[in-house]
Design a protein around this motif. Structure first.
Motif, PDB file in Angstrom:
ATOM      1  N   THR A  96      -2.000 -20.736 -33.332  1.00 34.54           N
ATOM      2  CA  THR A  96      -3.075 -21.256 -32.479  1.00 34.54           C
ATOM      3  C   THR A  96      -2.599 -22.235 -31.418  1.00 34.54           C
ATOM      4  O   THR A  96      -3.269 -22.410 -30.393  1.00 34.54           O
ATOM      5  CB  THR A  96      -4.140 -21.964 -33.334  1.00 34.54           C
ATOM      6  N   ASP A  97      -1.455 -22.883 -31.632  1.00 31.72           N
ATOM      7  CA  ASP A  97      -0.973 -23.894 -30.678  1.00 31.72           C
ATOM      8  C   ASP A  97      -0.152 -23.246 -29.566  1.00 31.72           C
ATOM      9  O   ASP A  97       0.947 -23.681 -29.236  1.00 31.72           O
ATOM     10  CB  ASP A  97      -0.145 -24.948 -31.414  1.00 31.72           C
ATOM     11  N   VAL A  98      -0.695 -22.167 -29.033  1.00 29.51           N
ATOM     12  CA  VAL A  98      -0.033 -21.433 -27.937  1.00 29.51           C
ATOM     13  C   VAL A  98      -1.114 -20.968 -26.972  1.00 29.51           C
ATOM     14  O   VAL A  98      -2.284 -20.823 -27.350  1.00 29.51           O
ATOM     15  CB  VAL A  98       0.763 -20.211 -28.464  1.00 29.51           C
ATOM     16  N   PRO A  99      -0.756 -20.718 -25.701  1.00 27.90           N
ATOM     17  CA  PRO A  99      -1.735 -20.158 -24.770  1.00 27.90           C
ATOM     18  C   PRO A  99      -2.190 -18.785 -25.269  1.00 27.90           C
ATOM     19  O   PRO A  99      -1.395 -18.054 -25.869  1.00 27.90           O
ATOM     20  CB  PRO A  99      -0.961 -20.045 -23.459  1.00 27.90           C
ATOM     21  N   PRO A 100      -3.414 -18.376 -25.098  1.00 26.82           N
ATOM     22  CA  PRO A 100      -4.472 -19.087 -24.368  1.00 26.82           C
ATOM     23  C   PRO A 100      -5.313 -20.006 -25.237  1.00 26.82           C
ATOM     24  O   PRO A 100      -6.314 -20.536 -24.768  1.00 26.82           O
ATOM     25  CB  PRO A 100      -5.343 -17.927 -23.860  1.00 26.82           C
ATOM     26  N   TYR A 101      -4.916 -20.187 -26.511  1.00 31.66           N
ATOM     27  CA  TYR A 101      -5.757 -20.953 -27.427  1.00 31.66           C
ATOM     28  C   TYR A 101      -5.530 -22.463 -27.295  1.00 31.66           C
ATOM     29  O   TYR A 101      -6.472 -23.241 -27.184  1.00 31.66           O
ATOM     30  CB  TYR A 101      -5.509 -20.494 -28.869  1.00 31.66           C
ATOM     31  N   ASP A 102      -4.265 -22.871 -27.328  1.00 30.93           N
ATOM     32  CA  ASP A 102      -3.906 -24.284 -27.251  1.00 30.93           C
ATOM     33  C   ASP A 102      -4.731 -25.118 -28.223  1.00 30.93           C
ATOM     34  O   ASP A 102      -5.241 -26.192 -27.912  1.00 30.93           O
ATOM     35  CB  ASP A 102      -4.084 -24.812 -25.818  1.00 30.93           C
ATOM     36  N   PHE A 103      -4.853 -24.597 -29.421  1.00 27.66           N
ATOM     37  CA  PHE A 103      -5.621 -25.240 -30.492  1.00 27.66           C
ATOM     38  C   PHE A 103      -4.628 -25.879 -31.447  1.00 27.66           C
ATOM     39  O   PHE A 103      -3.963 -25.189 -32.215  1.00 27.66           O
ATOM     40  CB  PHE A 103      -6.486 -24.188 -31.201  1.00 27.66           C
ATOM     41  N   GLU A 104      -4.504 -27.195 -31.401  1.00 24.47           N
ATOM     42  CA  GLU A 104      -3.414 -27.881 -32.078  1.00 24.47           C
ATOM     43  C   GLU A 104      -3.760 -28.268 -33.513  1.00 24.47           C
ATOM     44  O   GLU A 104      -4.882 -28.075 -33.986  1.00 24.47           O
ATOM     45  CB  GLU A 104      -3.005 -29.114 -31.277  1.00 24.47           C
ATOM     46  N   LEU A 105      -2.764 -28.861 -34.167  1.00 24.11           N
ATOM     47  CA  LEU A 105      -2.886 -29.264 -35.572  1.00 24.11           C
ATOM     48  C   LEU A 105      -4.128 -30.098 -35.814  1.00 24.11           C
ATOM     49  O   LEU A 105      -4.915 -29.837 -36.731  1.00 24.11           O
ATOM     50  CB  LEU A 105      -1.633 -30.039 -35.987  1.00 24.11           C
ATOM     51  N   ILE A 106      -4.318 -31.132 -35.009  1.00 18.77           N
ATOM     52  CA  ILE A 106      -5.445 -32.031 -35.246  1.00 18.77           C
ATOM     53  C   ILE A 106      -6.775 -31.335 -35.004  1.00 18.77           C
ATOM     54  O   ILE A 106      -7.793 -31.659 -35.638  1.00 18.77           O
ATOM     55  CB  ILE A 106      -5.320 -33.300 -34.365  1.00 18.77           C
ATOM     56  N   ASP A 107      -6.795 -30.355 -34.102  1.00 19.35           N
ATOM     57  CA  ASP A 107      -8.022 -29.587 -33.861  1.00 19.35           C
ATOM     58  C   ASP A 107      -8.403 -28.786 -35.103  1.00 19.35           C
ATOM     59  O   ASP A 107      -9.597 -28.608 -35.396  1.00 19.35           O
ATOM     60  CB  ASP A 107      -7.829 -28.644 -32.671  1.00 19.35           C
ATOM     61  N   ILE A 108      -7.404 -28.289 -35.791  1.00 20.32           N
ATOM     62  CA  ILE A 108      -7.647 -27.526 -37.019  1.00 20.32           C
ATOM     63  C   ILE A 108      -8.143 -28.445 -38.125  1.00 20.32           C
ATOM     64  O   ILE A 108      -9.151 -28.176 -38.789  1.00 20.32           O
ATOM     65  CB  ILE A 108      -6.360 -26.801 -37.468  1.00 20.32           C
ATOM     66  N   ILE A 109      -7.453 -29.571 -38.325  1.00 13.40           N
ATOM     67  CA  ILE A 109      -7.772 -30.467 -39.434  1.00 13.40           C
ATOM     68  C   ILE A 109      -9.157 -31.076 -39.294  1.00 13.40           C
ATOM     69  O   ILE A 109      -9.867 -31.266 -40.284  1.00 13.40           O
ATOM     70  CB  ILE A 109      -6.699 -31.568 -39.553  1.00 13.40           C
ATOM     71  N   LYS A 110      -9.576 -31.391 -38.064  1.00  9.99           N
ATOM     72  CA  LYS A 110     -10.890 -32.028 -37.898  1.00  9.99           C
ATOM     73  C   LYS A 110     -12.023 -31.067 -38.264  1.00  9.99           C
ATOM     74  O   LYS A 110     -13.171 -31.495 -38.453  1.00  9.99           O
ATOM     75  CB  LYS A 110     -11.054 -32.539 -36.465  1.00  9.99           C
ATOM     76  N   ILE A 111     -11.694 -29.780 -38.395  1.00 13.60           N
ATOM     77  CA  ILE A 111     -12.671 -28.795 -38.856  1.00 13.60           C
ATOM     78  C   ILE A 111     -12.507 -28.500 -40.345  1.00 13.60           C
ATOM     79  O   ILE A 111     -13.468 -28.528 -41.117  1.00 13.60           O
ATOM     80  CB  ILE A 111     -12.536 -27.490 -38.049  1.00 13.60           C
TER      81      ILE A 111
END
Length: 443
Positions: free
Chosen positions: A162-177
């Protein structure tokens, strides 16, 4: 003709998973690698990309956590967890799973649960609580914990997807969910699980054991002795400080080193570097016997996970890359019409392989390619991890049943009649639902 080829290739993928599951352990990786060879040499597909980044994260984390275990750090963490469990004995069906969850998140492994099992049994039995309730939910809670830990193998696999284009969804974005979703799921599940099975006074099997003298009364439950040392405390604190540092770097991009293009460095190399620093600090401060590291339970389990991840993730990447358009158009329509199909896929792979990291690398790419938002993917992904305990084949399930001297925790004989079946379903459903909500709102 093309349709026949795709069906045959899918059969190779599923066959490799089934054969690897039958042998378990490193066999998952071996069959995955063999499947890659079949797809390339027999069907002429281009070879996929092995999960190098995920493997490097796993190796660095396993090394650091194994150093912590060799220094006595896990023993110290267990003593703290035991004190928390014993502090609220009447609410043990809630407290024990939450504590097991939190410490598995911090350690990045569910292995920390094993020495807690006799503590959970003693406290529950002494206080008249059916032991199967807190024991079963504590076991299952450690499964979803790995979707919330910055240092678990499953999270390593997820971040690199997920921490790659086009998502750019990082570790902290995952954990906060995933973290709040898991907590909500555990709290709701504890309410339901606390009503499963008969109370001790109403259970004829337990009462018969008490009358025959086979089982001692609640007042005679043994006190589990746990040993911790100052060195172990220091090792655990260093490791947890490293976990906290990872979270801080995830939260604040401005404090990260710059990459060559001037943007903040990604979290993958930061996690790897911090874990090596943690391992080195433990070596310098606590001076564990390095020769003990390769034989530690954390190291062995981590290496098995890495091998399984390597083979199966390489296999699925080869298959998905070869048929990405078909998967996007066909499976994408199914998943977009009913997103729970994605959660079911992760759940079933967890059931078959008992590996959260394998389920991540197998199903998450399909969900992302199908167009599901990364936030929604993360939320449902976390709850589906409970699936590793649907069948009574996991080591922690067997250990929980053995530690329960009352016999209330059962492994069953029909695959669905064991003490972990309903807690698994309940925790999966509640966490998936909460995760989907948080994923939409926070994603």
């Amino acid at each position: 003709m093309e349709a026949v080829k795709i069906v045959l290739e899918l059969a190779v993928v599923l066959g490799a998973i089934v054969m690897g599951t039958r042998s378990s352990g490193v066999a998952l990786g071996l069959w995955g690698g063999a499947g890659v060879a079949v797809l390339v040499f027999v069907f002429g597909e281009d070879v996929g990309s092995p999960p190098v980044d995920a493997l490097l994260i796993v190796l660095s984390v396993v090394l650091a956590s194994s150093m912590m275990q060799a220094a006595g750090g896990i023993d110290w963490m267990v003593t703290i967890a035991a004190k928390l469990i014993e502090s609220r004995p009447k609410q043990i069906t809630l407290i024990a799973p939450l504590v097991s969850f939190l410490f598995s998140v911090g350690a990045g492994t569910s292995n920390i649960l094993y020495p807690l099992l006799p503590v959970i049994y003693d406290v529950s039995y002494k206080n008249g609580v059916r032991p199967s309730r807190p024991l079963s939910l504590s076991v299952v809670s450690t499964g979803v914990a790995l979707a919330c830990s910055p240092v678990s193998a499953a999270m390593a696999a997820m971040v690199t997807l997920t921490d790659v284009p086009p998502y750019d969804f990082e570790l902290i974005d995952i954990i906060k969910i995933t973290f709040p979703a898991a907590v909500v799921g555990i709290v709701l599940s504890s309410i339901a699980v606390n009503r499963l099975g008969k109370d001790l006074d109403d259970d004829p099997e337990i009462q018969a054991k008490l009358k025959s003298g086979e089982l001692a009364g609640p007042g005679a439950a043994s006190k589990t002795e746990l040993v911790s040392t100052k060195t172990g405390r220091n090792a655990a604190l260093i490791f947890l400080a490293g976990v906290l540092a990872i979270v801080i770097f995830g939260l604040f991009k401005g404090i990260r080193p710059e990459a060559a293009d001037g943007t903040p460095m990604g979290m993958t190399p930061i996690i790897e570097m911090l874990m090596f620093v943690v391992g080195t600090l433990i070596l310098l401060v606590c001076r564990p016997n390095v020769a003990d590291v390769p034989s530690s339970t954390v190291f062995r389990a981590g290496m098995v996970s890495a091998i399984a991840l390597f083979g199966l993730a390489w296999l699925t990447d080869t298959f998905i890359s070869a048929h990405s358009e078909l998967i996007t158009s066909t499976v994408g329509d199914w998943v977009n019409a009913a997103p729970w199909i994605f959660a079911l896929g992760v759940f079933l792979v967890c059931v078959l392989t008992t590996s959260q990291s394998t389920a991540t690398r197998t199903i998450v790419p399909i969900g992302l390619a199908a167009g599901i938002a990364p936030g929604l993917v993360s939320g449902m992904w976390a709850g589906a991890f409970a699936g590793v305990y649907l069948l009574p084949t996991n080591g922690s399930q067997i250990a929980a049943a053995n530690f329960d001297l009352s016999g209330s925790t059962k492994l069953g004989s029909k695959l669905v009649d064991h003490s972990f079946f309903l807690p698994t379903i309940i925790l999966a459903v509640t966490t998936i639902a909460a995760g989907a909500l948080f994923g939409v709102v926070l994603g």
